[in-house]
Each structure stands twice: as structure tokens, then as C-alpha cells.
Design an enzyme around this catalytic site. Structure first.
Site, PDB file in Angstrom:
ATOM      1  N   SER A   1      -4.099   1.984  -8.710  1.00 22.58           N
ATOM      2  CA  SER A   1      -5.046   3.255  -8.814  1.00 22.58           C
ATOM      3  C   SER A   1      -5.631   3.244 -10.124  1.00 22.58           C
ATOM      4  CB  SER A   1      -4.179   4.526  -8.869  1.00 22.58           C
ATOM      5  OG  SER A   1      -4.734   5.586  -9.212  1.00 22.58           O
TER       6      SER A   1
ATOM      7  N   LYS B   1       1.593   2.757 -11.235  1.00 20.27           N
ATOM      8  CA  LYS B   1       0.524   2.066 -10.918  1.00 20.27           C
ATOM      9  C   LYS B   1       0.183   1.076 -11.989  1.00 20.27           C
ATOM     10  CE  LYS B   1      -0.056   3.685  -6.692  1.00 20.27           C
ATOM     11  NZ  LYS B   1      -0.082   2.888  -5.650  1.00 20.27           N
TER      12      LYS B   1
ATOM     13  N   TYR C   1       3.385   8.757 -11.959  1.00 24.33           N
ATOM     14  CA  TYR C   1       2.446   8.071 -10.858  1.00 24.33           C
ATOM     15  C   TYR C   1       1.745   7.050 -11.686  1.00 24.33           C
ATOM     16  CZ  TYR C   1      -1.429   7.075  -7.449  1.00 24.33           C
ATOM     17  OH  TYR C   1      -2.320   6.684  -6.690  1.00 24.33           O
TER      18      TYR C   1
ATOM     19  N   ASN D   1       0.694  -1.226   0.031  1.00 27.35           N
ATOM     20  CA  ASN D   1      -0.188   0.244   0.184  1.00 27.35           C
ATOM     21  C   ASN D   1       0.770   1.102  -0.011  1.00 27.35           C
ATOM     22  OD1 ASN D   1      -2.426   1.446   0.176  1.00 27.35           O
ATOM     23  ND2 ASN D   1      -2.125   1.808   2.284  1.00 27.35           N
TER      24      ASN D   1
END
Length: 187
Positions: free
Chosen positions: A80, A97, A93, A28
């Protein structure tokens, strides 16, 4: 999270404290950064991938031998919606992901026959400390207004999906990315 020696120390402490090997791993840890694509530096890119992808890779690699020996394990990666539909001001990002989703699928292909499932949860906009900065921008407020359910997700809603994936009830679920995004993405 980006340092394997730190990961080994964390695993040793957790296993000593609970007097057992890790059988459920939830990756996480993550960072986010809003930045125009042309201003993302090599350091920004490396930091993002080291935290959001390499950490999950290293943690998974460290706990898998005991899961294989036990013939039971659960790896749950928190990805995500950005990893599914790309990023606008968070390209690095989104890339990290998306790669985490691919790692999830690869681990499922390799280790499911060993009794180890690997799944991902892909949240949309969830009320967390990390998303607060994004949601306070005009673009973030506009995103939040366009969630079909009309609200942000909660940490508890994501945690409940993780609890299911960690349980024996999910024993035939592997290699899946479970969307929890209020209807923002149906992929």
C-alpha cells in the site's frame, strides 16, 4: 490467513485441484482499520500484523520449497501507499504494509538466484470494498480529491500489474515496489 494450518490446507486443496505446485503466489489478503493512534489496542495491532504480514510470511514460506525445486516462481505482495508514506489514522495498517515491503525485498535478495522473483505492488486509493468505508469519510473524500490523476484506481489496473509480474516478461524484475497510485506518491 493468520493460521498456518489453514494456509497449509488451502495450498493442499489448490495443488490437488490444479494437479500442480503453486508457482505464482499473490499475497493479497488484508484488513484495514481507521483508528486514532492512542486508541489502537494490542489486539488491534496483533490482528493487523497477523493478517497483513504474518499471512504473507507463512504462505511464502510454505510455497518456496517447491519453487526452489522448480527453479521458477513469482511472489507478488500487495502492499500500500500507506506502507511507503506512513499512516495517520491507520498507523498499524501502514506499519504492516511497510514490513511487507521489507519482506518482499528480503525474499528477492535470498531467492532471485533460484529463479524466483519477489515484487510488491503498492496501490493508492483503489475502488474496493475495503476502501469504501475510508472513502466515505470527509478525510477520505478529501484524499480522493487530491489524487493528481483525478480518480480512484480500479481493481483491473492493479490486476494487470500482477499479471505482468507473474509472467516471464518480468523475469529481470525483482525486489521492486511498483507504485500504482495515480500520482499520489512518487517514491
Amino acid at each position: 490467513i493468520a493460521d498456518r494450518n489453514s494456509i497449509k490446507r488451502a495450498i493442499a486443496k489448490a495443488e490437488a485441484h490444479f494437479d500442480t505446485h503453486i508457482s505464482v503466489l499473490i499475497n493479497n489478503a488484508a484488513i484495514a482499520q481507521e483508528k486514532d493512534f492512542l486508541t489502537i489496542s494490542d489486539d488491534d495491532w496483533e490482528s493487523m500484523l497477523n493478517t497483513n504480514l504474518k499471512g504473507a510470511f507463512s504462505f511464502s514460506q510454505e510455497v518456496l520449497p517447491n519453487m526452489i525445486q522448480q527453479r521458477w516462481g513469482r511472489i507478488i505482495n500487495i502492499t500500500s501507499i500507506g506502507g511507503q508514506w506512513g499512516g495517520f489514522n491507520q498507523v498499524h495498517y501502514a506499519a504492516s504494509k511497510a514490513a511487507l515491503i521489507s519482506l518482499t525485498n528480503s525474499l528477492a535478495k535470498i531467492y532471485s538466484k533460484e529463479g524466483i522473483t519477489s515484487n510488491a505492488i503498492a496501490p493508492g486509493l483503489v475502488a474496493t470494498e475495503m476502501s469504501a468505508a475510508e472513502l466515505n469519510t470527509e478525510a477520505g473524500k478529501e484524499k480522493a480529491k487530491n489524487i493528481p490523476m483525478g480518480r480512484l484506481g480500479s481493481v483491473d489496473e492493479i490486476a494487470n500489474i500482477a499479471l505482468f509480474l507473474a509472467s516471464e516478461s518480468s523475469s529481470y524484475v525483482t525486489g521492486q515496489t511498483i507504485n500504482a497510485n495515480g500520482g499520489m506518491y512518487f517514491g
